[in-house]
Motif scaffolding. Structure first.
Motif, PDB file in Angstrom:
ATOM      1  N   LYS A 128       6.185  11.779  -1.939  1.00 23.66           N
ATOM      2  CA  LYS A 128       7.233  10.768  -1.670  1.00 23.66           C
ATOM      3  C   LYS A 128       7.795  10.339  -2.568  1.00 23.66           C
ATOM      4  O   LYS A 128       8.761   9.715  -2.600  1.00 23.66           O
ATOM      5  CB  LYS A 128       7.321   9.655  -0.299  1.00 23.66           C
ATOM      6  CG  LYS A 128       6.744  10.297   1.630  1.00 23.66           C
ATOM      7  CD  LYS A 128       7.176   9.738   2.119  1.00 23.66           C
ATOM      8  CE  LYS A 128       7.142  10.001   3.417  1.00 23.66           C
ATOM      9  NZ  LYS A 128       6.360   9.340   5.109  1.00 23.66           N
ATOM     10  N   GLY A 129       6.782   9.847  -3.251  1.00 25.16           N
ATOM     11  CA  GLY A 129       7.444   9.082  -4.624  1.00 25.16           C
ATOM     12  C   GLY A 129       7.944  10.198  -5.727  1.00 25.16           C
ATOM     13  O   GLY A 129       8.310   9.202  -6.860  1.00 25.16           O
ATOM     14  N   VAL A 130       7.789  11.401  -5.744  1.00 24.26           N
ATOM     15  CA  VAL A 130       8.544  11.503  -6.889  1.00 24.26           C
ATOM     16  C   VAL A 130       9.994  11.639  -7.011  1.00 24.26           C
ATOM     17  O   VAL A 130      10.328  11.602  -8.288  1.00 24.26           O
ATOM     18  CB  VAL A 130       8.146  13.804  -6.612  1.00 24.26           C
ATOM     19  CG1 VAL A 130       9.390  15.070  -7.642  1.00 24.26           C
ATOM     20  CG2 VAL A 130       6.509  13.558  -6.422  1.00 24.26           C
ATOM     21  N   ALA A 131      10.052  11.929  -6.504  1.00 25.25           N
ATOM     22  CA  ALA A 131      11.938  11.116  -6.255  1.00 25.25           C
ATOM     23  C   ALA A 131      12.457   9.697  -6.933  1.00 25.25           C
ATOM     24  O   ALA A 131      13.475   9.755  -7.784  1.00 25.25           O
ATOM     25  CB  ALA A 131      13.040  12.124  -5.243  1.00 25.25           C
ATOM     26  N   THR A 132      11.919   9.333  -5.942  1.00 26.24           N
ATOM     27  CA  THR A 132      12.146   8.407  -6.291  1.00 26.24           C
ATOM     28  C   THR A 132      11.614   7.911  -7.906  1.00 26.24           C
ATOM     29  O   THR A 132      12.758   6.811  -8.928  1.00 26.24           O
ATOM     30  CB  THR A 132      11.588   6.783  -5.782  1.00 26.24           C
ATOM     31  OG1 THR A 132       9.459   7.076  -5.914  1.00 26.24           O
ATOM     32  CG2 THR A 132      12.063   7.048  -4.647  1.00 26.24           C
ATOM     33  N   ASN A 133      10.171   7.968  -8.985  1.00 22.58           N
ATOM     34  CA  ASN A 133      10.099   7.646  -9.636  1.00 22.58           C
ATOM     35  C   ASN A 133      10.916   8.623 -10.709  1.00 22.58           C
ATOM     36  O   ASN A 133      11.030   7.661 -12.302  1.00 22.58           O
ATOM     37  CB  ASN A 133       9.032   8.010  -9.985  1.00 22.58           C
ATOM     38  CG  ASN A 133       8.121   7.285 -11.510  1.00 22.58           C
ATOM     39  OD1 ASN A 133       7.889   7.874 -12.133  1.00 22.58           O
ATOM     40  ND2 ASN A 133       8.147   6.234 -11.245  1.00 22.58           N
ATOM     41  N   MET A 157       0.362  -1.687  -0.267  1.00 24.80           N
ATOM     42  CA  MET A 157      -0.460   0.143   0.142  1.00 24.80           C
ATOM     43  C   MET A 157       0.702   0.800  -0.130  1.00 24.80           C
ATOM     44  O   MET A 157       0.604   2.147  -0.336  1.00 24.80           O
ATOM     45  CB  MET A 157      -1.042   0.116   0.970  1.00 24.80           C
ATOM     46  CG  MET A 157      -1.720  -1.332   1.340  1.00 24.80           C
ATOM     47  SD  MET A 157      -2.708  -1.425  -0.418  1.00 24.80           S
ATOM     48  CE  MET A 157      -4.272   0.023   0.096  1.00 24.80           C
ATOM     49  N   LEU A 158       1.906   0.716   0.579  1.00 26.17           N
ATOM     50  CA  LEU A 158       3.085   2.834   0.508  1.00 26.17           C
ATOM     51  C   LEU A 158       4.651   2.103   0.060  1.00 26.17           C
ATOM     52  O   LEU A 158       4.375   2.896  -1.179  1.00 26.17           O
ATOM     53  CB  LEU A 158       3.514   2.800   2.221  1.00 26.17           C
ATOM     54  CG  LEU A 158       1.978   3.296   2.892  1.00 26.17           C
ATOM     55  CD1 LEU A 158       2.478   2.897   4.665  1.00 26.17           C
ATOM     56  CD2 LEU A 158       1.300   4.294   2.423  1.00 26.17           C
ATOM     57  N   SER A 159       5.229   1.383  -0.171  1.00 31.26           N
ATOM     58  CA  SER A 159       6.442   1.331  -1.266  1.00 31.26           C
ATOM     59  C   SER A 159       5.926   1.450  -2.011  1.00 31.26           C
ATOM     60  O   SER A 159       6.399   2.005  -2.696  1.00 31.26           O
ATOM     61  CB  SER A 159       7.108   0.092  -0.430  1.00 31.26           C
ATOM     62  OG  SER A 159       7.401   0.304   1.078  1.00 31.26           O
ATOM     63  N   VAL A 160       5.203   0.098  -2.747  1.00 25.42           N
ATOM     64  CA  VAL A 160       5.427   0.106  -4.228  1.00 25.42           C
ATOM     65  C   VAL A 160       4.719   1.226  -4.928  1.00 25.42           C
ATOM     66  O   VAL A 160       5.379   1.699  -6.014  1.00 25.42           O
ATOM     67  CB  VAL A 160       4.945  -1.211  -4.499  1.00 25.42           C
ATOM     68  CG1 VAL A 160       4.441  -1.404  -5.733  1.00 25.42           C
ATOM     69  CG2 VAL A 160       5.833  -2.162  -3.999  1.00 25.42           C
ATOM     70  N   PRO A 161       4.185   1.704  -4.039  1.00 25.77           N
ATOM     71  CA  PRO A 161       3.260   2.915  -5.019  1.00 25.77           C
ATOM     72  C   PRO A 161       4.372   3.950  -4.865  1.00 25.77           C
ATOM     73  O   PRO A 161       4.094   4.736  -5.433  1.00 25.77           O
ATOM     74  CB  PRO A 161       1.990   3.265  -4.346  1.00 25.77           C
ATOM     75  CG  PRO A 161       1.561   1.817  -3.671  1.00 25.77           C
ATOM     76  CD  PRO A 161       2.473   1.190  -3.041  1.00 25.77           C
ATOM     77  N   GLU A 214       3.885   7.948  -6.741  1.00 26.11           N
ATOM     78  CA  GLU A 214       2.730   8.372  -6.015  1.00 26.11           C
ATOM     79  C   GLU A 214       3.529   9.191  -5.117  1.00 26.11           C
ATOM     80  O   GLU A 214       3.754   8.670  -4.188  1.00 26.11           O
ATOM     81  CB  GLU A 214       1.948   7.413  -5.131  1.00 26.11           C
ATOM     82  CG  GLU A 214       0.608   6.764  -6.779  1.00 26.11           C
ATOM     83  CD  GLU A 214       0.010   5.639  -6.080  1.00 26.11           C
ATOM     84  OE1 GLU A 214      -0.083   6.131  -5.040  1.00 26.11           O
ATOM     85  OE2 GLU A 214      -0.827   4.461  -6.834  1.00 26.11           O
ATOM     86  N   GLY A 215       2.632  10.173  -4.728  1.00 27.45           N
ATOM     87  CA  GLY A 215       2.546  10.482  -3.331  1.00 27.45           C
ATOM     88  C   GLY A 215       3.513  11.667  -3.662  1.00 27.45           C
ATOM     89  O   GLY A 215       4.198  12.383  -4.265  1.00 27.45           O
TER      90      GLY A 215
END
Length: 296
Positions: A126-131, A114-118, A123-124
């Motif tokens: 926190k997901g901007v930098a990773t993606n 629900m959190l790490s994979v999204p 997503e969100g």
């Protein structure tokens, strides 16, 4: 005569205090040997598996002797109602600790899904930098091996094959165990032994079926412990549950032997009840596993 004297003693004393036991010390030594061997095994030391096996065998022997002493105290009449209450409270807290154990594993599954994979998928906040910078182009989906498809592609185990069969087996075993419990309360020894034996057999069938499922997953689906986050959570949850089913079946087998020896009465049979509580707990956990690991 000795049993009557022991019963008289248990009625006079507010609480039975056993004599000093050597088994905790021996259990600690055996557990240390087992963990030392396991650590050596993980570090590719040649004698690691042998030492681990010696430690496990020693621990099993210690537990057998330790429980034999407890059973002897019980059948000798040393335990009164206050001791019985303490045993029940201890078993309740033990099952609570097991609930927390599985809660941690389910928490890891839900956090990942629900959190790490999204987040890795963008997503969100926190997901901007990773993606954008770390794992560009990673698409958030479940099941997932994570970025870079660790372990390669894999297929899922169908929920409507062996997992469904195992669910029906465990649900049936809960029913047969309840029938055995009612037979014990009615002091119907024959029905007790039959239905308790059926419960143990169903537990063994469950374990064989789960082993077949693992072989199929490894050989045909490429679903292994190395299949990223999905593979590790899948085997972590189903594997630790399989260990609990194994322990539960062993406990029920010991209880069956004690029933055969006539250790319990319709009014005094806490060991049977404790084993039944544990088995029903294992059943409930499997229902959650079937739903959140296989179906959803």
């Amino acid at each position: 005569m000795a049993q009557a004297q022991a019963q008289h003693t248990s009625e006079q004393q507010p609480y039975f205090v056993p004599t000093h036991s050597k088994w905790p010390l021996f259990a600690s030594v055996a557990l240390f040997i087992a963990m030392f061997g396991l650590a050596s095994w993980f570090n590719d030391v040649s004698w690691g598996p042998t030492v681990f096996g010696i430690g496990v065998a020693g621990l099993a022997l210690v537990l057998m002797k330790w429980f034999a002493d407890v059973i002897l105290e019980s059948v000798s009449g040393y335990y009164n109602k206050q001791v019985d209450t303490s045993f029940r409270m201890g078993m309740i807290w033990f099952i609570f600790s097991e609930i927390m154990l599985f809660a941690a594993f389910f928490g890891a599954l839900f956090y990942t899904r629900m959190l790490s994979v999204p987040w890795l998928g963008g997503e969100g906040v926190k997901g901007v930098a990773t993606n954008d910078f770390l794992w560009q182009g990673f698409s958030s989906s479940w099941p997932s091996a994570g970025p870079m498809e660790v372990g390669g592609g894999f297929e899922l185990v169908s929920a409507w094959g062996l997992p469904l069969l195992n669910t029906l087996i465990l649900l049936t075993s809960g029913v047969t165990l309840t029938i055995a419990h009612h037979a014990l309360k009615a002091e119907n020894r024959r029905q007790l032994l039959i239905w308790l034996g059926v419960t143990i057999i169903l537990g063994a069938i469950f374990l064989v079926s789960q082993a077949m499922e693992y072989v199929h997953a490894y050989r045909d689906l490429n679903l292994t412990m190395g299949s990223g986050i999905y593979g590790s959570t899948f085997y972590m949850l189903t594997g630790i549950h399989g260990v609990h089913v194994t322990l539960g079946a062993i406990i029920l087998a010991v209880v069956w032997w004690r029933c055969f020896k006539g250790h319990f009465t319709g009014e005094n049979h806490f060991a049977f009840e404790a084993a039944a509580w544990y088995w029903h707990f294992v059943d409930v956990v499997w229902l959650a596993l079937f739903l959140f690991v296989y179906v959803v």
